[in-house]
Design an enzyme around this catalytic site. Structure first.
Site, PDB file in Angstrom:
ATOM      1  CG  HIS A 256      -1.939  -1.135   1.154  1.00 44.69           C
ATOM      2  ND1 HIS A 256      -2.703  -1.537   2.216  1.00 44.69           N
ATOM      3  CD2 HIS A 256      -2.308  -1.951   0.121  1.00 44.69           C
ATOM      4  CE1 HIS A 256      -3.492  -2.541   1.867  1.00 44.69           C
ATOM      5  NE2 HIS A 256      -3.263  -2.814   0.591  1.00 44.69           N
TER       6      HIS A 256
HETATM    7  C1  LIG Z   1       0.415  -7.447  -5.182  1.00 39.85           C
HETATM    8  C2  LIG Z   1      -0.487  -6.324  -4.759  1.00 39.85           C
HETATM    9  C3  LIG Z   1      -1.631  -6.594  -4.025  1.00 39.85           C
HETATM   10  C4  LIG Z   1      -2.463  -5.552  -3.628  1.00 39.85           C
HETATM   11  N1  LIG Z   1      -3.652  -5.850  -3.029  1.00 39.85           N
HETATM   12  C5  LIG Z   1      -4.557  -4.862  -2.815  1.00 39.85           C
HETATM   13  C6  LIG Z   1      -5.877  -5.156  -2.387  1.00 39.85           C
HETATM   14  O1  LIG Z   1      -6.275  -6.308  -2.221  1.00 39.85           O
HETATM   15  N2  LIG Z   1      -6.732  -4.112  -2.186  1.00 39.85           N
HETATM   16  C7  LIG Z   1      -6.345  -2.816  -2.345  1.00 39.85           C
HETATM   17  O2  LIG Z   1      -7.156  -1.915  -2.100  1.00 39.85           O
HETATM   18  N3  LIG Z   1      -5.097  -2.513  -2.768  1.00 39.85           N
HETATM   19  C8  LIG Z   1      -4.210  -3.497  -3.043  1.00 39.85           C
HETATM   20  N4  LIG Z   1      -2.980  -3.197  -3.545  1.00 39.85           N
HETATM   21  C9  LIG Z   1      -2.620  -1.777  -3.712  1.00 39.85           C
HETATM   22  C10 LIG Z   1      -3.280  -1.097  -4.920  1.00 39.85           C
HETATM   23  O3  LIG Z   1      -3.461  -1.992  -5.988  1.00 39.85           O
HETATM   24  C11 LIG Z   1      -2.407   0.094  -5.350  1.00 39.85           C
HETATM   25  O4  LIG Z   1      -2.211   0.931  -4.240  1.00 39.85           O
HETATM   26  C12 LIG Z   1      -3.040   0.902  -6.466  1.00 39.85           C
HETATM   27  O5  LIG Z   1      -3.283   0.076  -7.578  1.00 39.85           O
HETATM   28  C13 LIG Z   1      -2.103   2.052  -6.861  1.00 39.85           C
HETATM   29  O6  LIG Z   1      -2.638   2.720  -7.975  1.00 39.85           O
HETATM   30  P1  LIG Z   1      -1.788   3.823  -8.742  1.00 39.85           P
HETATM   31  O7  LIG Z   1      -2.624   4.301  -9.856  1.00 39.85           O
HETATM   32  O8  LIG Z   1      -1.275   4.807  -7.760  1.00 39.85           O
HETATM   33  O9  LIG Z   1      -0.509   3.048  -9.314  1.00 39.85           O
HETATM   34  P2  LIG Z   1      -0.437   1.763 -10.231  1.00 39.85           P
HETATM   35  O10 LIG Z   1      -1.751   1.080 -10.303  1.00 39.85           O
HETATM   36  O11 LIG Z   1       0.735   0.985  -9.775  1.00 39.85           O
HETATM   37  O12 LIG Z   1      -0.191   2.351 -11.698  1.00 39.85           O
HETATM   38  C14 LIG Z   1       1.006   2.940 -12.141  1.00 39.85           C
HETATM   39  C15 LIG Z   1       1.170   2.611 -13.622  1.00 39.85           C
HETATM   40  O13 LIG Z   1       2.156   3.466 -14.177  1.00 39.85           O
HETATM   41  C16 LIG Z   1       3.006   2.725 -15.008  1.00 39.85           C
HETATM   42  N5  LIG Z   1       4.282   3.439 -15.043  1.00 39.85           N
HETATM   43  C17 LIG Z   1       5.132   3.620 -14.017  1.00 39.85           C
HETATM   44  N6  LIG Z   1       6.183   4.358 -14.420  1.00 39.85           N
HETATM   45  C18 LIG Z   1       5.979   4.652 -15.706  1.00 39.85           C
HETATM   46  C19 LIG Z   1       6.735   5.392 -16.655  1.00 39.85           C
HETATM   47  N7  LIG Z   1       7.885   5.984 -16.342  1.00 39.85           N
HETATM   48  N8  LIG Z   1       6.250   5.491 -17.922  1.00 39.85           N
HETATM   49  C20 LIG Z   1       5.069   4.891 -18.253  1.00 39.85           C
HETATM   50  N9  LIG Z   1       4.327   4.168 -17.381  1.00 39.85           N
HETATM   51  C21 LIG Z   1       4.784   4.066 -16.122  1.00 39.85           C
HETATM   52  C22 LIG Z   1       3.088   1.374 -14.323  1.00 39.85           C
HETATM   53  O14 LIG Z   1       3.555   0.374 -15.202  1.00 39.85           O
HETATM   54  C23 LIG Z   1       1.663   1.187 -13.873  1.00 39.85           C
HETATM   55  O15 LIG Z   1       0.877   0.588 -14.866  1.00 39.85           O
HETATM   56  C24 LIG Z   1      -2.112  -4.207  -3.939  1.00 39.85           C
HETATM   57  C25 LIG Z   1      -0.963  -3.935  -4.672  1.00 39.85           C
HETATM   58  C26 LIG Z   1      -0.158  -4.976  -5.098  1.00 39.85           C
HETATM   59  C27 LIG Z   1       1.073  -4.648  -5.906  1.00 39.85           C
END
Ligand SMILES: Cc1cc2nc3c(=O)[nH]c(=O)nc-3n(C[C@H](O)[C@H](O)[C@H](O)COP(=O)(O)OP(=O)(O)OC[C@H]3O[C@@H](n4cnc5c(N)ncnc54)[C@H](O)[C@@H]3O)c2cc1C
Length: 547
Positions: free
Chosen positions: A479
């Site tokens: 998280h």
């Molecule tokens: C294994 C796992 C289990 C989890 N389980 C849960 C759960 O059960 N329930 C829950 O609520 N949360 C859970 N989480 C947490 C939750 O999924 C994340 O906190 C949330 O998805 C974060 O969203 P975000 O949009 O901030 O980032 P992300 O969803 O990580 O998206 C970032 C995106 O940006 C892309 N990216 C990064 N850098 C670049 C770049 N330089 N150029 C182009 N693209 C780039 C990445 O490839 C990715 O696709 C879990 C996370 C993981 C990893």
């Protein structure tokens, strides 16, 4: 100057994860804005990203996962903690465990009271509801026709979860029918973001349909290496690296960074936005000194107690090929059963001591006992005996860490230093968590189905022993947040309450990085809320400019 292969859009969104997928879809919704999403990973067509049980496959799969590890953690005996992050269309939301928890109302009121108008619970609830298609339909607490399917696991859990709920009742812990309803505190059954037995993620439900429109485009396997700024400190686009080619994607209106809590601060730092001293050391010309970029890293840190059971649990079918085939067949025929839900079935939010002002611990009861091997090649393995586990973590840890680039090379991994357990409060709550879990395990309903507690916690009893066991066995529950925190002061935050990067025009951060403080519970739902609200704010500001 526009070079060969350069393109221009109204909005450029970096990252197609939980937040970026929603931002891109909402900005492109009325068909008038052109939107380009840049995603470092590939498409999300794999079946393992669709069926809930596929979680176990993507957990260690470099094709869809950045598979980071932290720097050696001082309070954890120098251990590096595995830090998976989605690297695929849908981001971490495409590989996560799908537990759907909004957080406590007070968490968002805390964001508002820290100088962020518009972020109190009453303000954010409509955005939570807008995203949600709750299986029970619309209600004062739930949305009924949004894109993300939310399915209560109540009624679908393994029978041994009833023993967990009964045990909580026996020791007079509160119970809640809905963690996302009137009260988060209490024992209950989790909701998951699934629809008709399939993962219902932002990538699948917002971005995939949006990409069918001509005005929304994605560049996959394209790494954003830099945000381009003009002489007036305005973001004008991004530089990307795709198939070995460096190209420029220009933004007429805004660049929105949604690369997640690790890659967002990294990209800002590579672009000269961050702590001046760090940038100077690495030879990056500073464009805007913002010391909070990469700081304020927060996460939930958990450990599990393992038990051998006297009654059958999911270890039976999960640990044999024949058992797995049976579950798979049931899933194919009915879209139901253990393959259609999560193994984190029951749990709750509790006070470790009656004197705690609010719930400060989260528990997970899994009707399956499995270990996470340190060798990624080994995969997640169910133990060969009937078992279950009880995991716990503090709701709002006070340790703060950092994400920092290690070099100016955009392809290098950043240094992730969560500083887990670096406060007395966090160490105290680790002990509180184990003690609460043990208290629940001592209640008659669970004693009746327990053969024995298993290593490594078996035999651990004093506070010092518990803390030592926690230090050796804890892990992230992924998280990570807070690394481009929201607040009014550029000395201590990165974005303002409208998610604009302080001092840079045309640049916002919309993802888990902006959390000023971590919320109680799993953070995918609040991250998607941030994206719904962030997109609405961007559209509002654009409309105001046109008036
Ligand atoms: C294994 C796992 C289990 C989890 N389980 C849960 C759960 O059960 N329930 C829950 O609520 N949360 C859970 N989480 C947490 C939750 O999924 C994340 O906190 C949330 O998805 C974060 O969203 P975000 O949009 O901030 O980032 P992300 O969803 O990580 O998206 C970032 C995106 O940006 C892309 N990216 C990064 N850098 C670049 C770049 N330089 N150029 C182009 N693209 C780039 C990445 O490839 C990715 O696709 C879990 C996370 C993981 C990893």
């Amino acid at each position: 100057m526009v070079g060969d292969g350069d393109e221009t859009f109204d909005y450029v969104v970096v990252g197609s994860g939980s937040a970026g997928s929603i931002v891109a879809a909402r900005l492109g919704e009325d068909g008038r804005n052109s939107v380009c999403v840049i995603e470092a990973g590939g498409n999300d067509r794999s079946i393992w990203l669709k069926i809930p049980v596929g979680y176990a496959k993507s957990y260690y799969d470099p094709a869809v996962n950045w598979m980071y590890s932290t720097e050696p953690e001082p309070e954890l005996g120098g251990r590096r903690i595995y830090t998976p992050r989605g690297k695929v269309q849908g981001g971490s939301g495409a590989i996560n465990a799908m537990i759907f928890v909004r957080g406590a109302a007070g968490d968002f009121d805390g964001w508002r009271d820290a100088g962020n108008p518009g972020w109190g619970f009453a303000d954010v609830l409509p955005h939570f509801k807008r995203m949600e298609r709750h299986a029970g339909g619309a209600s004062p607490w739930h949305g009924g026709d949004g894109p993300i399917g939310v399915t209560p696991m109540r009624g679908a859990t393994h029978p041994i979860t009833d023993a967990f709920l009964a045990a909580c009742r026996e020791i007079q812990l509160p119970e809640t029918p809905d963690f996302n309803g009137a009260a988060i505190e209490g024992a209950g059954i989790y909701d998951v973001n699934t629809r008709r037995g399939l993962r219902s993620s932002a990538g699948a439900e917002y971005l995939r349909p949006a990409l069918k429109r001509e005005n929304v485009t994605i560049r996959r396997h394209a790494r954003t290496t830099r945000i381009l700024l003009d002489d007036e400190h305005r973001a004008t686009g991004v530089e990307i690296l795709q198939g070995g080619q460096r190209r420029t994607i220009r933004a007429r209106c805004e660049v929105i960074v949604s690369a997640g809590a690790v890659e967002t601060p990294k990209l800002l730092q590579l672009s000269g936005i961050g702590d001046g001293a760090l940038l100077g050391r690495l030879g990056i010309a500073p464009r805007r000194h913002l010391p909070a970029v990469g700081a304020n890293l927060q996460d939930h840190l958990c450990a599990s107690l393992y038990y051998r059971s006297t009654v059958p649990t999911l270890n039976g079918p999960f640990s044999s090929l024949a058992g797995q085939a049976g579950l798979a067949l049931r899933y194919i025929l009915t879209r139901k059963g253990p393959f259609a839900i999560s193994v984190n079935q029951a749990g709750g939010f509790f006070r470790g001591r009656p004197s705690e002002p609010r719930e400060n611990l989260q528990l997970y009861f899994n009707p399956l006992s499995y270990r996470i091997p340190s060798d990624p090649g080994a995969g997640l393995k169910a133990e060969p005996y009937p078992g279950f586990l009880l995991a716990f973590n503090a709701c709002r840890p006070t340790s703060r860490g950092r994400v920092e680039i290690a070099s100016p090379d955009a392809e290098g991994a950043p240094r992730i230093r969560p500083n887990y357990l670096s406060t007395e409060e966090d160490r105290d709550e680790a002990v509180q968590g184990a003690r609460l879990a043990r208290r629940i395990m001592q209640a008659p309903a669970l004693r009746a189905v327990t053969a024995e507690e298993m290593p490594p916690s078996a035999g651990v009893s004093t506070d010092d022993e518990i803390l030592a066991y926690f230090r050796e066995n804890c892990g992230s529950i992924y998280h990570l947040c807070g690394t481009a925190g929201m607040g009014p002061d550029p000395a201590t935050s990165v974005v303002d309450a409208r998610l604009r990067v302080h001092g840079i025009a045309g640049l916002r951060v919309v993802d888990a990085s902006i959390f000023p403080t971590i919320t109680a519970g799993n953070i995918n739902a609040p991250t998607m809320m941030v994206a719904e609200k962030g997109a609405a704010t961007i559209l509002e500001d654009a409309a105001a400019r046109q008036r």
